[in-house]
Design an enzyme around this catalytic site. Structure first.
Site, short mmCIF file in Angstrom:
data_model
loop_
_atom_site.label_atom_id
_atom_site.label_comp_id
_atom_site.label_asym_id
_atom_site.label_seq_id
_atom_site.Cartn_x
_atom_site.Cartn_y
_atom_site.Cartn_z
N TYR A 228 0.83 -1.20 0.00
CA TYR A 228 0.00 0.00 0.00
C TYR A 228 0.87 1.25 0.00
O TYR A 228 0.65 2.17 -0.78
CB TYR A 228 -0.92 0.00 1.21
CG TYR A 228 -1.74 1.27 1.34
CD1 TYR A 228 -2.90 1.45 0.59
CD2 TYR A 228 -1.34 2.29 2.21
CE1 TYR A 228 -3.63 2.62 0.69
CE2 TYR A 228 -2.08 3.46 2.33
CZ TYR A 228 -3.22 3.62 1.56
OH TYR A 228 -3.95 4.78 1.65
N LYS B 56 1.30 4.32 -3.02
CA LYS B 56 1.11 5.77 -2.85
C LYS B 56 2.37 6.53 -3.26
O LYS B 56 2.28 7.65 -3.76
CB LYS B 56 0.73 6.08 -1.40
CG LYS B 56 -0.67 5.59 -1.03
CD LYS B 56 -1.74 6.16 -1.94
CE LYS B 56 -3.14 5.75 -1.52
NZ LYS B 56 -4.20 6.32 -2.39
N THR C 154 -13.31 5.57 7.95
CA THR C 154 -14.12 5.01 6.86
C THR C 154 -13.97 3.49 6.87
O THR C 154 -13.19 2.93 7.65
CB THR C 154 -13.68 5.54 5.49
OG1 THR C 154 -12.36 5.04 5.21
CG2 THR C 154 -13.67 7.07 5.46
#
Length: 216
Positions: free
Chosen positions: A135, A139, A170
């Site tokens: 991840y 980015k 979220t």
């Protein structure tokens, strides 16, 4: 995608109930060339000009935590398909109508986890946070694409920036983090920059409340 579209329609209904009636949900899967193409066609039927593109799609491959020595190629591929290739697909599909805008804005939603400088600095909190190898690197790749995009469009009215909304509550974070409204405001701020606004910057107001800018 059906679920995502239904979520979009529910969001539109909520906005309409609050008086924001000029909103519409359109199906778009950033990992699918045909879906991106169809979305471009549908939006092209409604307008010849696009003022703002916010590339917000992002995943962490079902929340899998992997150190560098255990990271799988498949996990890398799955994450990059959305977080990097998806941004490229959508941006290249819509850049023609963005160029018709007098003040076009592109916001690539990034993360401070993509900062090479912070991850390599022993004095930074990011230094000890290496669990999400794929991840974080996605980015970093997104940030480099942002730099190239901003450079190519440097002599035009475009403003192109990578914005970290901060750790936000979220489903992406299992509802751990800060207020969604504040995170949204951080993104909108850079989507609505005036002609004197910055471009080609990496922004995290969570880490740098004064100027927002953080090292790549």
């Amino acid at each position: 995608m059906i679920i995502c579209l239904e979520n979009g329609k529910q969001a539109v209904e909520k906005l309409a109930s609050e008086g924001l009636v000029n909103a519409e949900a359109i199906q778009l899967d950033v990992t699918d060339e045909d879906s991106v193409r169809n979305a471009r066609i549908e939006i092209g039927k409604k307008t010849d000009v696009l003022d703002i593109l916010i590339n917000n799609a992002g995943i962490n491959a079902d929340g899998i935590a992997e150190d560098a020595t255990a990271a799988s190629v498949e996990n890398f591929k799955k994450i990059y398909e959305t977080n990097v290739y998806g941004v490229v697909r959508v941006t290249t599909a819509f850049v023609d109508i963005l160029k018709q805008s007098q003040e076009p804005r592109i916001v690539n939603v990034s993360s401070n986890m993509g900062s090479l400088a912070l991850h390599s600095d022993p004095n930074s909190p990011n230094y000890g946070y290496k669990a999400f190898c794929a991840y974080s690197s996605s980015k970093s790749a997104l940030n480099m694409y942002t730099i190239h995009l901003a450079y190519e469009l440097r002599d035009t009215p475009f403003k192109v920036n990578a914005i970290c909304p901060g750790l936000t509550k979220t489903d992406h974070t299992n509802f751990f983090g800060g207020d969604v409204v504040i995170a949204g405001q951080r993104i909108v701020k850079y989507a609505l920059l005036d002609r004197e606004g910055v471009t080609g910057k990496f922004i995290s107001e969570e880490l740098n409340p004064e100027t927002g800018e953080i090292p790549w």
